[in-house]
Design a protein around this motif. Structure first.
Motif, PDB file in Angstrom:
ATOM      1  N   THR A  50       0.227  21.955 -10.197  1.00 46.10           N
ATOM      2  CA  THR A  50       0.917  20.731 -10.195  1.00 46.10           C
ATOM      3  C   THR A  50       2.185  20.790  -9.773  1.00 46.10           C
ATOM      4  OG1 THR A  50      -0.529  20.313 -12.367  1.00 46.10           O
ATOM      5  CG2 THR A  50       1.672  19.059 -12.211  1.00 46.10           C
ATOM      6  N   PHE A  51       2.587  19.812  -9.195  1.00 39.78           N
ATOM      7  CA  PHE A  51       3.960  19.561  -8.348  1.00 39.78           C
ATOM      8  C   PHE A  51       4.615  18.476  -9.247  1.00 39.78           C
ATOM      9  CE2 PHE A  51       1.402  21.590  -5.017  1.00 39.78           C
ATOM     10  CZ  PHE A  51       2.091  22.275  -4.131  1.00 39.78           C
ATOM     11  N   ASP A  52       5.889  18.863  -9.499  1.00 47.03           N
ATOM     12  CA  ASP A  52       6.837  17.876  -9.883  1.00 47.03           C
ATOM     13  C   ASP A  52       7.717  17.350  -8.806  1.00 47.03           C
ATOM     14  OD1 ASP A  52       6.196  18.208 -12.538  1.00 47.03           O
ATOM     15  OD2 ASP A  52       7.429  20.068 -12.684  1.00 47.03           O
ATOM     16  N   VAL A  53       7.940  15.959  -8.727  1.00 41.65           N
ATOM     17  CA  VAL A  53       8.619  15.301  -7.810  1.00 41.65           C
ATOM     18  C   VAL A  53       9.469  14.261  -8.040  1.00 41.65           C
ATOM     19  CG1 VAL A  53       6.681  13.564  -7.650  1.00 41.65           C
ATOM     20  CG2 VAL A  53       8.222  14.150  -5.622  1.00 41.65           C
ATOM     21  N   ASP A  54      10.695  14.500  -8.013  1.00 44.68           N
ATOM     22  CA  ASP A  54      11.793  13.221  -8.245  1.00 44.68           C
ATOM     23  C   ASP A  54      11.931  12.521  -6.928  1.00 44.68           C
ATOM     24  OD1 ASP A  54      13.957  11.849  -8.852  1.00 44.68           O
ATOM     25  OD2 ASP A  54      15.347  13.276  -8.564  1.00 44.68           O
ATOM     26  N   VAL A  55      11.256  11.175  -6.651  1.00 46.96           N
ATOM     27  CA  VAL A  55      11.446  10.374  -5.461  1.00 46.96           C
ATOM     28  C   VAL A  55      11.623   8.844  -6.031  1.00 46.96           C
ATOM     29  CG1 VAL A  55       8.825  10.108  -5.612  1.00 46.96           C
ATOM     30  CG2 VAL A  55      10.255   9.938  -3.434  1.00 46.96           C
ATOM     31  N   ARG A  56      12.069   8.330  -5.404  1.00 51.30           N
ATOM     32  CA  ARG A  56      12.283   6.805  -5.319  1.00 51.30           C
ATOM     33  C   ARG A  56      11.152   6.188  -4.674  1.00 51.30           C
ATOM     34  NH1 ARG A  56      17.771   3.329  -4.828  1.00 51.30           N
ATOM     35  NH2 ARG A  56      16.991   1.405  -6.122  1.00 51.30           N
ATOM     36  N   ILE A  57      10.386   5.305  -5.315  1.00 51.06           N
ATOM     37  CA  ILE A  57       9.341   4.717  -4.649  1.00 51.06           C
ATOM     38  C   ILE A  57       9.667   3.074  -4.221  1.00 51.06           C
ATOM     39  CG2 ILE A  57       7.080   3.685  -4.983  1.00 51.06           C
ATOM     40  CD1 ILE A  57       6.464   6.073  -6.579  1.00 51.06           C
ATOM     41  N   VAL A  58       9.568   2.721  -3.054  1.00 47.67           N
ATOM     42  CA  VAL A  58       9.639   1.171  -2.628  1.00 47.67           C
ATOM     43  C   VAL A  58       8.323   0.909  -1.923  1.00 47.67           C
ATOM     44  CG1 VAL A  58      10.833  -0.188  -1.099  1.00 47.67           C
ATOM     45  CG2 VAL A  58      12.221   1.709  -1.833  1.00 47.67           C
ATOM     46  N   ALA A  59       7.602   0.237  -2.706  1.00 52.24           N
ATOM     47  CA  ALA A  59       6.342  -0.437  -2.128  1.00 52.24           C
ATOM     48  C   ALA A  59       6.691  -1.642  -1.700  1.00 52.24           C
ATOM     49  CB  ALA A  59       5.299  -0.506  -3.228  1.00 52.24           C
ATOM     50  N   ALA A  60       5.575  -2.135  -0.617  1.00 48.83           N
ATOM     51  CA  ALA A  60       5.720  -3.307   0.122  1.00 48.83           C
ATOM     52  C   ALA A  60       4.288  -3.932   0.049  1.00 48.83           C
ATOM     53  CB  ALA A  60       6.369  -3.176   1.371  1.00 48.83           C
ATOM     54  N   THR A  61       4.085  -5.285   0.048  1.00 47.96           N
ATOM     55  CA  THR A  61       2.811  -5.809   0.280  1.00 47.96           C
ATOM     56  C   THR A  61       2.876  -7.317   0.807  1.00 47.96           C
ATOM     57  OG1 THR A  61       0.911  -6.507  -0.866  1.00 47.96           O
ATOM     58  CG2 THR A  61       2.570  -6.761  -1.915  1.00 47.96           C
ATOM     59  N   ASN A  62       1.970  -7.728   1.591  1.00 51.91           N
ATOM     60  CA  ASN A  62       2.165  -9.149   2.153  1.00 51.91           C
ATOM     61  C   ASN A  62       0.966  -9.984   1.329  1.00 51.91           C
ATOM     62  OD1 ASN A  62      -0.091  -8.256   3.524  1.00 51.91           O
ATOM     63  ND2 ASN A  62       0.608  -8.728   5.691  1.00 51.91           N
ATOM     64  N   VAL A  63       0.450  -9.342   0.474  1.00 53.77           N
ATOM     65  CA  VAL A  63      -0.779 -10.091  -0.243  1.00 53.77           C
ATOM     66  C   VAL A  63      -0.263 -10.387  -1.646  1.00 53.77           C
ATOM     67  CG1 VAL A  63      -2.691  -9.267   1.260  1.00 53.77           C
ATOM     68  CG2 VAL A  63      -1.877  -7.916  -0.959  1.00 53.77           C
ATOM     69  N   GLY A  64      -0.789 -11.230  -2.275  1.00 51.33           N
ATOM     70  CA  GLY A  64      -0.472 -11.471  -3.830  1.00 51.33           C
ATOM     71  C   GLY A  64      -1.074 -10.474  -4.669  1.00 51.33           C
ATOM     72  N   LEU A  65      -0.202  -9.490  -5.180  1.00 53.59           N
ATOM     73  CA  LEU A  65      -0.886  -8.627  -6.095  1.00 53.59           C
ATOM     74  C   LEU A  65      -1.344  -9.174  -7.316  1.00 53.59           C
ATOM     75  CD1 LEU A  65       1.522  -5.409  -5.832  1.00 53.59           C
ATOM     76  CD2 LEU A  65      -0.689  -5.987  -4.791  1.00 53.59           C
ATOM     77  N   GLU A  66      -0.781 -10.287  -7.912  1.00 53.88           N
ATOM     78  CA  GLU A  66      -1.394 -10.814  -9.193  1.00 53.88           C
ATOM     79  C   GLU A  66      -2.720 -11.197  -8.962  1.00 53.88           C
ATOM     80  OE1 GLU A  66       1.208 -13.654 -10.895  1.00 53.88           O
ATOM     81  OE2 GLU A  66       2.673 -12.096 -11.781  1.00 53.88           O
TER      82      GLU A  66
ATOM     83  N   ARG B 172      14.547   0.554   3.959  1.00 54.71           N
ATOM     84  CA  ARG B 172      15.523   1.560   4.509  1.00 54.71           C
ATOM     85  C   ARG B 172      17.061   1.239   3.869  1.00 54.71           C
ATOM     86  NH1 ARG B 172      15.252   6.441   7.720  1.00 54.71           N
ATOM     87  NH2 ARG B 172      17.381   7.079   7.375  1.00 54.71           N
ATOM     88  N   ALA B 173      17.386   0.039   3.717  1.00 54.07           N
ATOM     89  CA  ALA B 173      18.740  -0.451   3.380  1.00 54.07           C
ATOM     90  C   ALA B 173      18.748   0.162   1.680  1.00 54.07           C
ATOM     91  CB  ALA B 173      18.796  -1.951   3.643  1.00 54.07           C
ATOM     92  N   VAL B 174      17.485  -0.012   0.928  1.00 53.16           N
ATOM     93  CA  VAL B 174      17.597   0.117  -0.376  1.00 53.16           C
ATOM     94  C   VAL B 174      18.093   1.712  -0.497  1.00 53.16           C
ATOM     95  CG1 VAL B 174      16.233   0.618  -2.345  1.00 53.16           C
ATOM     96  CG2 VAL B 174      16.249  -1.571  -1.248  1.00 53.16           C
ATOM     97  N   HIS B 175      17.213   2.454   0.429  1.00 60.64           N
ATOM     98  CA  HIS B 175      17.716   3.777   0.433  1.00 60.64           C
ATOM     99  C   HIS B 175      18.867   4.283   0.801  1.00 60.64           C
ATOM    100  CE1 HIS B 175      16.859   8.189   1.275  1.00 60.64           C
ATOM    101  NE2 HIS B 175      17.458   7.859   2.427  1.00 60.64           N
ATOM    102  N   ASP B 176      19.513   3.666   1.943  1.00 63.19           N
ATOM    103  CA  ASP B 176      20.905   4.225   2.424  1.00 63.19           C
ATOM    104  C   ASP B 176      21.774   3.545   1.380  1.00 63.19           C
ATOM    105  OD1 ASP B 176      19.526   5.286   4.390  1.00 63.19           O
ATOM    106  OD2 ASP B 176      19.979   3.643   5.863  1.00 63.19           O
ATOM    107  N   SER B 177      21.766   2.386   0.524  1.00 58.78           N
ATOM    108  CA  SER B 177      22.892   1.864   0.035  1.00 58.78           C
ATOM    109  C   SER B 177      23.217   2.790  -1.330  1.00 58.78           C
ATOM    110  CB  SER B 177      22.289   0.562  -0.406  1.00 58.78           C
ATOM    111  OG  SER B 177      22.034  -0.324   0.606  1.00 58.78           O
TER     112      SER B 177
ATOM    113  N   GLY C 204      10.463  -8.079   7.830  1.00 57.94           N
ATOM    114  CA  GLY C 204      11.338  -7.132   7.931  1.00 57.94           C
ATOM    115  C   GLY C 204      11.428  -6.045   6.519  1.00 57.94           C
ATOM    116  N   LYS C 205      10.260  -5.928   6.017  1.00 55.46           N
ATOM    117  CA  LYS C 205      10.302  -5.098   4.703  1.00 55.46           C
ATOM    118  C   LYS C 205      10.644  -3.667   5.035  1.00 55.46           C
ATOM    119  CE  LYS C 205       5.846  -6.657   3.927  1.00 55.46           C
ATOM    120  NZ  LYS C 205       5.954  -7.872   4.609  1.00 55.46           N
ATOM    121  N   GLU C 206      10.204  -2.996   6.149  1.00 56.29           N
ATOM    122  CA  GLU C 206      10.894  -1.685   6.365  1.00 56.29           C
ATOM    123  C   GLU C 206      12.214  -1.763   6.316  1.00 56.29           C
ATOM    124  OE1 GLU C 206      10.053   1.908   9.573  1.00 56.29           O
ATOM    125  OE2 GLU C 206       8.542   0.367   9.549  1.00 56.29           O
TER     126      GLU C 206
END
Length: 538
Positions: A337-353, A247-252, A241-243
């Motif tokens: 060059t474009f400036d952007v103000d955006v919140r990033i929420v990333a998700a993964t099901n693999v171990g990034l380390e 969405r809850a992070v964004h809406d909160s 249920g990462k998506e």
């Protein structure tokens, strides 16, 4: 002495024995009753079969129409039941209802108050008596219980009045209990709706269902980071249920009214993914017939959800790092060059380390993404949420498919212990499939696919699920390895016993360590015959 109905009369001992038999049968019916109407009809049948009381009838007051109507009977046709409607002050039944006292009609042919509205009494010359008693709940009359009797001149009706009065009291208690159950069910349904509404309000209708400790920790983190625009990394197995959490992070937070843009980094090849993220200018590559803004531009001042970030190509990771550090980018094939103000929420099901250690993921990008990690627990580690989720998905699927199916307790017990390798997504699809294909009114083990059912056989075979110690913030992965001597049940028994020993046989603490509920650990202690004394003997 035997009367014309075949009932032995005049012998008190015999009469009392018949009454006790009838009461025994009636109390058994009430004791295991599920449906009010069916049970009351069965009670009327007992009066006919055991007591030889003809046309036993129960009238109850309809609160809407304020009329006495037949609720249950024996010996009346459906048409006759429909005709049996009386005002509370009408006829013999009305008199019994108003006075709250029994009433005996020695011969219905000589009683002007007897209306025979049902038309069920035969045109006969013999004496036909009518006996009625009130049904009273909390001091107020709610109905009338009546029977017909064939009596000789020397037979008293006092015993029947006494018996019917006792029965009317039982019926009143049964009706009261039934109404109380209905009120409690209505209250539970209202509380359920209220909790769902609260959950709906918290996450704006995304229904992240669950109240287990791991999920409460997730909710706590979401609430803490809501006011900020900090980068979030969602970790967890596929289907957890990462998506929904993104969405809850964004809406909160304060960006609720701003765009929420989703990108699956594993769904596109490198060139197309770069164009999807940053956009492209006309003629940047074959097929680029027009300038097209990217997802970062579309998400400006909002949130962008980068799913499967671990699958992003290395060459594209450098550009992603720049967006995180400088909040700037260029379209593919362009120089502006474009400036952007955006919140990033990333998700993964693999171990990034692990991916960083293997050179498949940039360490600097990982540290930029891993500002606030949120680990979403797999479903097998939040078992107390399983009934809530099953109820939620079953309710939604029933509504979509115009059904009213329920789970059997056997199926629920199976699903509570099932490991759910596909997590919440697997559950949702499983419930939908069962509801669509079900033939009965309840879902049973027979409605599961053979693949799911085979898990129970595999659980008893020579397989052992082991976990390697994962690095911090990485995702726990399962490996199935051969086991030479012990079955899964033996291993589970050893783990439960070891946890109990570590916590001094305090079940609550051992259950918390193992990720079980108190009911589940209690079941396993009983299942494996574990006890503190036996442990010391070992």
């Amino acid at each position: 002495m035997e009367n014309g109905s075949g009932v032995v009369m005049g012998n008190p001992a015999t009469t009392q024995g018949i009454e006790l038999l009838a009461l025994h049968r009636i109390t058994k019916l009430i004791g295991k009753a599920v449906d009010l109407d069916t049970t009351l009809a069965s009670v009327m049948q007992v009066l006919n079969d055991t007591m030889r009381m003809e046309r036993a009838t129960l009238l109850l007051l309809d609160k809407e129409t304020q009329r006495l109507a037949i609720k249950a009977s024996c010996g009346l046709t459906a048409a006759e039941e429909l005709r049996g409607i009386y005002k509370p002050n009408e006829g013999v039944c009305g008199k019994i209802f108003q006075t709250r006292a029994p009433f005996v009609v020695p011969d219905i042919h000589d009683e002007p108050l007897f209306l025979n509205r049902t038309g069920a009494r035969p045109a006969m010359k013999g004496k036909l008596s009518f006996i009625g008693v009130p049904v009273v709940v909390r001091g107020e009359p709610v109905g009338v219980l009546s029977v017909d009797r064939l009596f000789g001149l020397d037979v008293s009706s006092e015993e029947d009045v006494r018996f019917l009065t006792v029965l009317a009291t039982l019926i009143a208690q049964f009706i009261t209990l039934h109404e109380e159950i209905k009120r409690k069910e209505a209250k539970l349904q209202e509380e359920n709706r209220s909790l769902k509404a609260k959950l709906h309000s918290l996450h704006d209708g995304h229904f992240i269902v669950g109240h287990s400790k791991p999920m409460r920790e997730v909710y706590s983190i979401i609430e803490k980071i809501a006011p900020s625009s900090v980068t979030v990394l969602l970790l967890g197995e596929s289907g957890t249920g990462k998506e929904l959490v993104a969405r809850a992070v964004h809406d909160s937070g304060g960006k609720k009214e701003r765009p929420f843009v989703k990108v699956n980094c594993a769904a596109l090849p490198e060139t197309l993914l770069e164009s999807e993220l940053f956009g492209h200018e006309k003629g940047a590559f074959t097929g680029a017939h027009a300038t097209r803004p990217g997802r970062f531009e579309l998400a400006n001042h909002g949130t962008i959800f980068l799913d499967e970030i671990g699958e992003m190509p290395l060459s594209l990771q450098a550009k992603m790092l720049r967006v995180l550090q400088e909040k700037q980018f260029e379209r593919l094939g362009g120089s502006r060059t474009f400036d952007v103000d955006v919140r990033i929420v990333a998700a993964t099901n693999v171990g990034l380390e692990q991916a960083v250690a293997e050179g498949k993921f940039r360490a600097d990008l990982y540290y930029r993404l891993n500002v606030v990690p949120i680990v979403l627990p797999p479903l097998r580690e939040r078992q107390e949420d399983i009934p809530l989720l099953l109820n939620h998905f079953l309710s939604m699927s029933n509504q979509r498919n115009s059904k009213a199916l329920m789970l059997t307790s056997e199926l629920l017990d199976f699903l509570l212990d099932y490991p759910w390798p596909g997590n919440v997504r697997e559950m949702q699809n499983m419930v939908e499939r069962m509801v669509i294909l079900a033939e009965g009114d309840r879902l049973t083990l027979a409605d599961l696919t053979p693949g799911v059912l085979s898990w129970r056989s595999a659980e008893q075979g020579d397989l052992h699920i082991s976990r390697e110690d994962p690095p911090a913030h990485s995702v726990v992965r399962q490996k199935v390895v051969p086991l030479a001597r012990k079955s899964l049940q033996d291993i589970e028994r050893d783990e439960v016993e070891a946890a109990l020993r570590r916590h001094g046989w305090v079940q609550v603490r051992a259950a918390e360590e193992l990720g079980l509920t108190q009911r589940q650990i209690g079941y396993r202690i009983k299942k494996y015959g574990l006890s503190r004394i036996d442990s010391y003997r070992l």
